[in-house]
Design an enzyme around this catalytic site. Structure first.
Site, mmCIF file in Angstrom:
data_model
loop_
_atom_site.group_PDB
_atom_site.id
_atom_site.type_symbol
_atom_site.label_atom_id
_atom_site.label_comp_id
_atom_site.label_asym_id
_atom_site.label_seq_id
_atom_site.Cartn_x
_atom_site.Cartn_y
_atom_site.Cartn_z
ATOM 1 N N HIS A 1 1.774 8.313 7.063
ATOM 2 C CA HIS A 1 3.396 7.508 8.238
ATOM 3 C C HIS A 1 4.220 8.023 8.129
ATOM 4 O O HIS A 1 5.365 8.070 9.171
ATOM 5 C CB HIS A 1 3.610 6.277 6.812
ATOM 6 C CG HIS A 1 2.440 5.248 6.931
ATOM 7 N ND1 HIS A 1 1.539 5.101 5.396
ATOM 8 C CD2 HIS A 1 1.855 4.888 7.627
ATOM 9 C CE1 HIS A 1 0.377 4.573 5.963
ATOM 10 N NE2 HIS A 1 0.594 4.254 6.946
ATOM 11 N N LYS B 1 0.825 -1.649 0.089
ATOM 12 C CA LYS B 1 -0.111 -0.234 0.121
ATOM 13 C C LYS B 1 0.929 1.418 -0.145
ATOM 14 O O LYS B 1 1.993 1.297 0.567
ATOM 15 C CB LYS B 1 -0.707 0.096 1.219
ATOM 16 C CG LYS B 1 -2.135 -0.805 0.850
ATOM 17 C CD LYS B 1 -3.614 -0.238 1.066
ATOM 18 C CE LYS B 1 -4.588 -1.684 1.141
ATOM 19 N NZ LYS B 1 -4.840 -2.128 2.361
ATOM 20 N N HIS C 1 2.055 6.679 2.570
ATOM 21 C CA HIS C 1 1.255 8.595 2.630
ATOM 22 C C HIS C 1 2.033 9.380 4.110
ATOM 23 O O HIS C 1 2.288 8.688 4.700
ATOM 24 C CB HIS C 1 -0.151 8.259 3.135
ATOM 25 C CG HIS C 1 -1.376 7.405 4.438
ATOM 26 N ND1 HIS C 1 -0.855 8.042 4.784
ATOM 27 C CD2 HIS C 1 -1.134 5.969 4.294
ATOM 28 C CE1 HIS C 1 -1.600 6.850 5.922
ATOM 29 N NE2 HIS C 1 -1.781 6.021 5.521
HETATM 30 N N1 ARG Z 1 -0.511 -0.392 9.915
HETATM 31 C C1 ARG Z 1 -1.867 0.655 10.362
HETATM 32 C C2 ARG Z 1 -2.040 1.484 9.896
HETATM 33 O O1 ARG Z 1 -0.957 2.319 8.557
HETATM 34 C C3 ARG Z 1 -0.621 1.198 11.652
HETATM 35 C C4 ARG Z 1 0.285 0.841 13.203
HETATM 36 C C5 ARG Z 1 0.065 1.406 14.016
HETATM 37 N N2 ARG Z 1 0.693 0.679 14.926
HETATM 38 C C6 ARG Z 1 -0.307 -0.588 15.829
HETATM 39 N N3 ARG Z 1 0.755 -1.042 16.933
HETATM 40 N N4 ARG Z 1 -1.006 -1.103 15.584
HETATM 41 O O2 ARG Z 1 -2.792 2.452 10.038
#
Ligand code: ARG
Length: 576
Positions: free
Chosen positions: A138, A132, A135
């Site tokens: 992030h 993905k 963005h």
């Molecule tokens: N991958 C997730 C996202 O893009 C964020 C992860 C955040 N960390 C966690 N331990 N849940 O929304």
């Protein structure tokens, strides 16, 4: 130099009462709103009851006791009693000399502390999703998280940088199904995220017409969960291809991780979590799913652990991850830098951990941040509304290059590409870390690249300015290392030195609040104070001895700007 602590020690001895030990007094010592009222003030009002005396009389007694003792090492110039306050005027020369020599002596270590020694702090940040786009959210997580990690490390904590990759879930079944139908290995290797996204979107469109595709995808995810060789190989290919692309960005930002244990890493660690929840009798059935409910007062909706088809979800993986991290790292703090929209998710996860009986649940901290808004919408994006990290970074670099090439000093820059990259990236990071993290970030090129406003380039420019004076002095054969710092005592010099001396306290405050903006603000003020000093004090035109002392102060200021910028991830350039 711990000036406040030093004063607190003297005051505490003078008060001579066990209620007023050094630490208590230190908490009461304040900085007056106006410099004319001294550099530090101690209010005596709270003592009036204890000593049955009017505050001005108490202030007078303390003043007399300090002046009469032989403890004072010449740091105090004058003590005034003003109403119920004691105002302390410090000996500027002594303080300037003490602070500047400390900075020069310690160099990059100035401001560091060992208070975190032996304590492990996990900072989880960035955490993009495989296949993905990476963005802008992030990128904010990456900026905030990396800064929080650097801040904790600076204070001596043993930090672990974790990238909790989104590399598991039913969407991988869809991706595998899509790849088997329309995938092209070479195209994916050439442009991983775009290609994977393309086939993923195609899957969704096709599945609307052929719902049986969804069943196929579910079957693939099941195969993946069961460790099927062929399917696992494909999944690994997606992960590696995506990581190659993410790493290119991390390299540019000078960011690395100690662990990439993402969601998949916990896929085999969930049955145990479910067992513990069952054993503790906190798992309940709700419409076919298994959930954990919370007390009425907590006002937290139930946390789903198992879906009705028995599969686990995002939250379950986070619970397993926290339990694993505690066992594996025995953390002192476990920090999650994730957007504020996930605040409820983390509240649920931490509350489940608490209900499981783990007393370390309150060492888990969610550090949230707001949205990024683009009022001028001039960022070009390849994906409609999704603003991509790479587009932002590249545009920032291009725009910086243009500014440098058109500027009066642009010609002195030897390596325009490298300098533009550092300033462009610095400008973006600064813009993200400028205000309190919970506030939305208003992103405009104009503010971000305003070399005279509150911006990354402004601070970087102040550093380069300092370095350029030092370079000129060096070229003129001046050696300022043995300068007599007690020659300096002007308002600008003293104000700059007092601010330099606050560095460690500021870093500590930033750590306690998980707020990089505390450091950003500090370094901006530092740059402003340095520029004021630079503009008033005519460094190179001063008399020999004073010039040397001013060069040493310039070196100290530049060194501290560099350290502070490093804490927000911004690199310095020697010329710009
Ligand atoms: N991958 C997730 C996202 O893009 C964020 C992860 C955040 N960390 C966690 N331990 N849940 O929304």
């Amino acid at each position: 130099m711990d000036i406040k602590g030093y004063l607190a020690g003297l005051i505490s001895v003078a008060i001579d009462n066990e209620k007023y030990d050094k630490d208590t007094v230190c908490g009461l010592v304040a900085t007056p709103p106006d410099e004319k009222m001294g550099d530090f003030a101690f209010p005596c009002f709270a003592l009036a009851k204890e000593f049955r005396k009017a505050p001005p009389l108490i202030a007078g007694d303390i003043k007399a006791a300090i002046e009469g003792s032989d403890e004072d090492k010449g740091l105090i110039e004058k003590i005034d009693v003003a109403g119920g306050y004691l105002n302390f005027y410090m000996n500027r020369k002594a303080i300037i000399a003490g602070v500047v020599s400390e900075i020069i002596e310690k160099g990059d270590d100035f401001g560091k502390s060992d208070e975190g020694n032996g304590k492990k702090v996990i900072v989880e940040f960035s955490s993009p999703n495989i296949a993905k786009p990476f963005h802008i959210g992030h990128l904010v997580s990456t900026a905030v998280g990396s800064s929080v990690e650097r801040i904790y490390k600076f204070l001596g904590y043993d930090t672990v940088k974790v990238n909790h990759l989104g590399d598991w879930g039913t969407q991988f079944g869809k991706l595998i199904s899509a790849y088997k139908r329309w995938g092209n290995e070479a195209a994916i290797l050439a442009d991983p995220i775009n290609e994977l996204l393309k086939i993923y979107v195609r899957f969704h469109n096709e599945a609307e017409k052929q719902p049986e595709l969804e069943d196929e995808a579910r079957a693939y995810f099941k195969k993946l969960e069961d460790g099927d060789e062929e399917v696992t190989k494909l999944w690994k290919f997606f992960v590696t291809a995506s990581l190659t692309e993410f790493n290119r960005m991390y390299d540019k930002l000078d960011i690395s991780f100690d662990s990439y244990a993402g969601e998949s890493f916990y896929s085999d660690k969930m049955p145990e979590i479910v067992d513990i929840l069952k054993e503790k009798n906190i798992l309940e059935e709700s419409e076919g799913a298994m959930v954990v409910r919370f007390d009425e007062e907590a006002k937290i909706p139930p946390c789903i652990i198992l879906k009705s088809d028995g599969s686990t979800i995002y939250a379950t993986r986070d619970i397993a991850a926290a339990v694993y991290r505690k066992r594996h790292y025995d953390f002192y703090k476990n920090i999650y830098v994730v957007g504020t929209p996930q605040a409820l998710h983390f509240k649920q996860v931490f509350s489940v951990i608490d209900k499981m009986g783990f007393d370390w649940s309150d060492s888990c901290v969610h550090v949230g941040f707001g949205y990024v808004r683009f009022p001028d919408r001039v960022i070009s994006t390849r994906h409609g509304d999704v603003v991509l990290l790479e587009d932002v970074i590249n545009e920032a670099i291009d725009k910086t290059k243009e500014i440098i090439q058109n500027s009066a000093t642009g010609k002195v820059v030897d390596d325009v590409d490298n300098v533009s990259e550092k300033i462009g990236i610095g400008a973006v990071l600064y813009a993200f870390l400028k205000n309190g993290r919970e506030r939305d970030i208003i992103f405009t090129w104009e503010d971000m690249l305003d070399f005279e406003g509150e911006s990354g380039p402004y601070v970087q420019y102040s550093y380069a300015r300092g370095k350029s004076v030092l370079r000129k002095a060096s070229e003129a054969g001046i050696d300022w290392k043995d300068a007599d710092l007690t020659l300096l005592d002007s308002d600008e010099e003293f104000a700059l030195v007092k601010h330099l001396n606050n560095f460690q306290n500021v870093v500590r405050d930033a750590a306690n609040k998980y707020e990089p903006c505390v450091v950003t603000r500090y370094v901006t003020d530092l740059a402003q104070l340095f520029n004021k000093y630079y503009n008033t004090c005519n460094i190179m035109k001063s008399d020999d001895d004073i010039r040397k002392a001013r060069l040493l102060l310039t070196e100290a200021a530049a060194s501290c700007i560099k350290s502070a910028l490093h804490l927000i991830g911004v690199a310095v350039v020697e010329k710009m």
